[in-house]
Motif scaffolding. Structure first.
Motif, PDB file in Angstrom:
ATOM      1  N   LYS A 310       0.797  -1.225   0.000  1.00 53.99           N
ATOM      2  CA  LYS A 310       0.000   0.000   0.000  1.00 53.99           C
ATOM      3  C   LYS A 310       0.830   1.276   0.000  1.00 53.99           C
ATOM      4  CE  LYS A 310      -3.869  -1.932   2.682  1.00 53.99           C
ATOM      5  NZ  LYS A 310      -4.624  -1.761   3.946  1.00 53.99           N
ATOM      6  N   MET A 311       2.024   1.225   0.585  1.00 53.23           N
ATOM      7  CA  MET A 311       2.729   2.483   0.834  1.00 53.23           C
ATOM      8  C   MET A 311       4.221   2.265   1.041  1.00 53.23           C
ATOM      9  SD  MET A 311       1.829   3.087   4.875  1.00 53.23           S
ATOM     10  CE  MET A 311       3.036   4.382   5.016  1.00 53.23           C
ATOM     11  N   THR A 312       4.966   3.367   0.983  1.00 52.61           N
ATOM     12  CA  THR A 312       6.355   3.364   1.420  1.00 52.61           C
ATOM     13  C   THR A 312       6.461   4.327   2.602  1.00 52.61           C
ATOM     14  OG1 THR A 312       6.955   5.130  -0.116  1.00 52.61           O
ATOM     15  CG2 THR A 312       7.271   2.867  -0.863  1.00 52.61           C
ATOM     16  N   PHE A 313       7.393   4.028   3.487  1.00 49.37           N
ATOM     17  CA  PHE A 313       7.588   4.864   4.673  1.00 49.37           C
ATOM     18  C   PHE A 313       9.064   5.155   4.829  1.00 49.37           C
ATOM     19  CE2 PHE A 313       8.894   5.201   9.108  1.00 49.37           C
ATOM     20  CZ  PHE A 313       8.100   6.250   9.546  1.00 49.37           C
ATOM     21  N   SER A 314       9.407   6.422   5.050  1.00 50.85           N
ATOM     22  CA  SER A 314      10.774   6.839   5.304  1.00 50.85           C
ATOM     23  C   SER A 314      10.775   7.743   6.525  1.00 50.85           C
ATOM     24  CB  SER A 314      11.333   7.583   4.090  1.00 50.85           C
ATOM     25  OG  SER A 314      12.460   8.357   4.452  1.00 50.85           O
ATOM     26  N   THR A 315      11.622   7.443   7.505  1.00 52.14           N
ATOM     27  CA  THR A 315      11.650   8.284   8.701  1.00 52.14           C
ATOM     28  C   THR A 315      12.091   9.703   8.361  1.00 52.14           C
ATOM     29  OG1 THR A 315      13.851   7.373   9.171  1.00 52.14           O
ATOM     30  CG2 THR A 315      12.010   6.468  10.416  1.00 52.14           C
ATOM     31  N   ALA A 316      12.963   9.851   7.375  1.00 56.21           N
ATOM     32  CA  ALA A 316      13.444  11.181   7.011  1.00 56.21           C
ATOM     33  C   ALA A 316      12.337  12.060   6.446  1.00 56.21           C
ATOM     34  CB  ALA A 316      14.576  11.064   5.995  1.00 56.21           C
ATOM     35  N   LYS A 317      11.282  11.434   5.922  1.00 56.30           N
ATOM     36  CA  LYS A 317      10.197  12.176   5.274  1.00 56.30           C
ATOM     37  C   LYS A 317       8.880  12.087   6.032  1.00 56.30           C
ATOM     38  CE  LYS A 317       9.021  10.265   1.383  1.00 56.30           C
ATOM     39  NZ  LYS A 317       7.665   9.667   1.543  1.00 56.30           N
ATOM     40  N   ASP A 318       8.622  10.949   6.640  1.00 59.85           N
ATOM     41  CA  ASP A 318       7.269  10.655   7.145  1.00 59.85           C
ATOM     42  C   ASP A 318       7.130  10.626   8.662  1.00 59.85           C
ATOM     43  OD1 ASP A 318       6.278  10.304   4.493  1.00 59.85           O
ATOM     44  OD2 ASP A 318       7.188   8.309   4.448  1.00 59.85           O
ATOM     45  N   TYR A 319       8.207  10.920   9.409  1.00 58.50           N
ATOM     46  CA  TYR A 319       8.095  10.816  10.871  1.00 58.50           C
ATOM     47  C   TYR A 319       7.046  11.769  11.457  1.00 58.50           C
ATOM     48  CZ  TYR A 319       9.780   8.635  15.133  1.00 58.50           C
ATOM     49  OH  TYR A 319       9.866   7.861  16.249  1.00 58.50           O
ATOM     50  N   PRO A 320       6.928  13.017  10.985  1.00 63.21           N
ATOM     51  CA  PRO A 320       5.873  13.883  11.543  1.00 63.21           C
ATOM     52  C   PRO A 320       4.477  13.283  11.394  1.00 63.21           C
ATOM     53  CG  PRO A 320       7.467  15.201  10.351  1.00 63.21           C
ATOM     54  CD  PRO A 320       7.804  13.767  10.069  1.00 63.21           C
ATOM     55  N   LYS A 321       4.198  12.659  10.247  1.00 61.63           N
ATOM     56  CA  LYS A 321       2.878  12.030  10.060  1.00 61.63           C
ATOM     57  C   LYS A 321       2.691  10.858  11.023  1.00 61.63           C
ATOM     58  CE  LYS A 321      -0.170   9.780   6.735  1.00 61.63           C
ATOM     59  NZ  LYS A 321      -0.599   8.789   7.727  1.00 61.63           N
ATOM     60  N   LEU A 322       3.751  10.080  11.217  1.00 60.28           N
ATOM     61  CA  LEU A 322       3.685   8.969  12.163  1.00 60.28           C
ATOM     62  C   LEU A 322       3.343   9.485  13.561  1.00 60.28           C
ATOM     63  CD1 LEU A 322       4.270   5.931  12.825  1.00 60.28           C
ATOM     64  CD2 LEU A 322       6.646   6.613  13.218  1.00 60.28           C
ATOM     65  N   LEU A 323       3.988  10.555  13.970  1.00 62.63           N
ATOM     66  CA  LEU A 323       3.711  11.143  15.283  1.00 62.63           C
ATOM     67  C   LEU A 323       2.280  11.653  15.380  1.00 62.63           C
ATOM     68  CD1 LEU A 323       7.004  13.085  16.095  1.00 62.63           C
ATOM     69  CD2 LEU A 323       5.850  11.494  17.639  1.00 62.63           C
ATOM     70  N   LYS A 324       1.801  12.290  14.335  1.00 62.43           N
ATOM     71  CA  LYS A 324       0.415  12.806  14.363  1.00 62.43           C
ATOM     72  C   LYS A 324      -0.589  11.667  14.468  1.00 62.43           C
ATOM     73  CE  LYS A 324       0.565  15.589  10.738  1.00 62.43           C
ATOM     74  NZ  LYS A 324       0.033  16.567   9.765  1.00 62.43           N
ATOM     75  N   ASP A 325      -0.320  10.569  13.763  1.00 60.21           N
ATOM     76  CA  ASP A 325      -1.193   9.396  13.880  1.00 60.21           C
ATOM     77  C   ASP A 325      -1.167   8.851  15.304  1.00 60.21           C
ATOM     78  OD1 ASP A 325      -1.966   9.523  11.237  1.00 60.21           O
ATOM     79  OD2 ASP A 325      -0.554   7.987  10.546  1.00 60.21           O
ATOM     80  N   ALA A 326       0.014   8.822  15.900  1.00 51.50           N
ATOM     81  CA  ALA A 326       0.145   8.314  17.268  1.00 51.50           C
ATOM     82  C   ALA A 326      -0.564   9.233  18.256  1.00 51.50           C
ATOM     83  CB  ALA A 326       1.617   8.172  17.635  1.00 51.50           C
ATOM     84  N   LEU A 327      -0.489  10.536  18.026  1.00 50.71           N
ATOM     85  CA  LEU A 327      -1.124  11.499  18.932  1.00 50.71           C
ATOM     86  C   LEU A 327      -2.629  11.277  19.046  1.00 50.71           C
ATOM     87  CD1 LEU A 327       0.709  14.873  18.183  1.00 50.71           C
ATOM     88  CD2 LEU A 327       0.328  13.856  20.443  1.00 50.71           C
TER      89      LEU A 327
END
Length: 398
Positions: A310-327
């Protein structure tokens, strides 16, 4: 006979190398016309032929090789490696004497003077990881040196290089006693099951030792804990042993289920009282939000890069989105343990990701503590960029 090649260092790179930078980047040197074999010794000089250092040629994702010595007369042989290994083992004397920790890093590559080589200790067994064909060509001398310096119960190895960039899957046994796996090791009094002959991973990431201890000792008691990208559930074990009200472990890999059950079992924890989900973490965020699930503590320790259908994930690019999902599924006053081992950015940059996520989510936060590599993961003096681990404990304010 090992090839010896004279390599001219470009003027812009000389200062870093003379100040102790161990890594040789391709654009730092004038590459000769002749082809260089992996493992060749490199006699590094300036444009006037002045000696800078001696290294070896070993192509890996970080560069083309590593500086081994800045002493022109020093020979790169078994005695050289024995000296480096002995100094590293002496630095870890407290770990060797510890009664509640029996797994740690004995030799941390460039931090201990030999880039491309790491050696870990697991309850008497040693696991040697080779990161290029170049360093692997010194294998015989290094194993002889290791056996001279320490008493090895048994030795295993990981070949973390391949012409296609893939891990070399092989029988990893080298010498000594053959281990019976899972092997139980101690970490700050916690039990962890490891397997030194089961592909690229062992079952535990040793660099997170201090983070697991902090979770257990300070943040877990009576809390609900979500452990994402949970691998074998080591953070979940730490939380449960710290008195967590409940843990949820989420990882896409199917083998994470039996491996996490095993980690709970070796600590006497009833795995059926814990929640283990085999699913995509981002799908779990959606699932949790739909079902109104919220947690007091959320652990985020993703791989630097991952690709699914479904997707690719890169910490250098996508970490803010990961944090927002976790929030969205973290209780107010809750804790997010944000972690990354991506070496392409530093702690300062990582904190900008955190700030971006909280600002966009219209949330306030407070940083409670920070961690980087533990003391057995020595990094080169003056070059903090080799300290790849970044962990921040964040309190969600409102």
């Amino acid at each position: 006979m090992r090839q010896l090649v004279e390599i001219q260092v470009k003027p812009a790179a000389i200062k870093d190398l003379t100040n102790g930078k161990p890594l040789l980047l391709k654009d730092a040197v004038e590459m000769p016309e002749v082809s260089i074999e992996e493992g060749s010794l490199l006699h590094l000089v300036d444009k006037n032929g002045g000696y800078i250092g001696t290294g070896y040629y070993g192509a890996q994702n970080k560069g083309i090789g590593w500086v081994l010595t800045r002493k022109e007369k020093e020979k790169i042989d078994k005695n050289f490696f024995a000296k480096k290994l002995k100094a590293a083992a002496q630095k870890r004397a407290d770990f060797y004497e510890s009664e509640d920790t029996t797994a740690f890093r004995v030799f941390n590559g460039e931090g201990d003077g030999i880039g491309g080589l790491t050696i870990d200790f697991f309850n008497g067994f040693y696991m040697v990881s080779w990161y290029s064909e170049g360093i692997y060509s010194f294998r015989e001398d290094i194993y002889q040196a290791l056996n001279e310096v320490v008493n090895t119960r048994g030795v295993y190895e990981k070949l973390r290089f391949d012409t296609n960039g893939q891990y070399v899957d092989q029988d990893d046994y080298v010498s000594g006693e053959k281990g019976e796996f899972p092997l139980i090791v101690l970490e700050n009094g916690m039990n962890f099951a490891v397997d030194l002959n089961d592909g690229a991973m062992t079952g535990i990431f040793l660099d997170q030792r201090n983070v697991r201890k902090a979770l257990r000792d300070k943040y877990a008691e009576d809390k609900t804990v979500l452990n994402t990208f949970s691998y074998t559930g080591a953070f979940s074990v730490a939380a449960a042993l710290g008195g967590a009200a409940g843990t949820t472990s989420v990882d896409l890999a199917k083998r994470s289920l039996p491996k996490t059950i095993e980690q709970f079992a070796v600590n006497g924890i009833d795995y059926e009282s814990q929640d283990i989900k085999v699913m995509n973490v981002f799908d779990y965020f959606s699932y949790a939000a739909r079902h109104g699930l919220k947690f007091d503590v959320v652990v985020l320790d993703p791989p630097s890069f991952a690709r699914t259908k479904k997707m690719t994930f890169s910490t250098a690019k996508d970490y803010p989105k990961l944090l927002k999902d976790a929030l969205k599924i973290t209780n107010e006053g809750g804790i997010i343990i944000a972690s990354t081992n991506n070496a392409s950015f530093n702690m300062k940059k990582f904190k900008t990701f955190i700030d971006k996520a909280f600002t966009e989510a219209n949330k306030r936060y407070k940083i409670l503590e920070e961690h980087q590599l533990p003391e057995d993961f020595t990094v080169p003096h003056n070059f903090p960029e080799f300290n790849y681990l970044k962990v921040v404990f964040i309190k969600v304010m409102d």
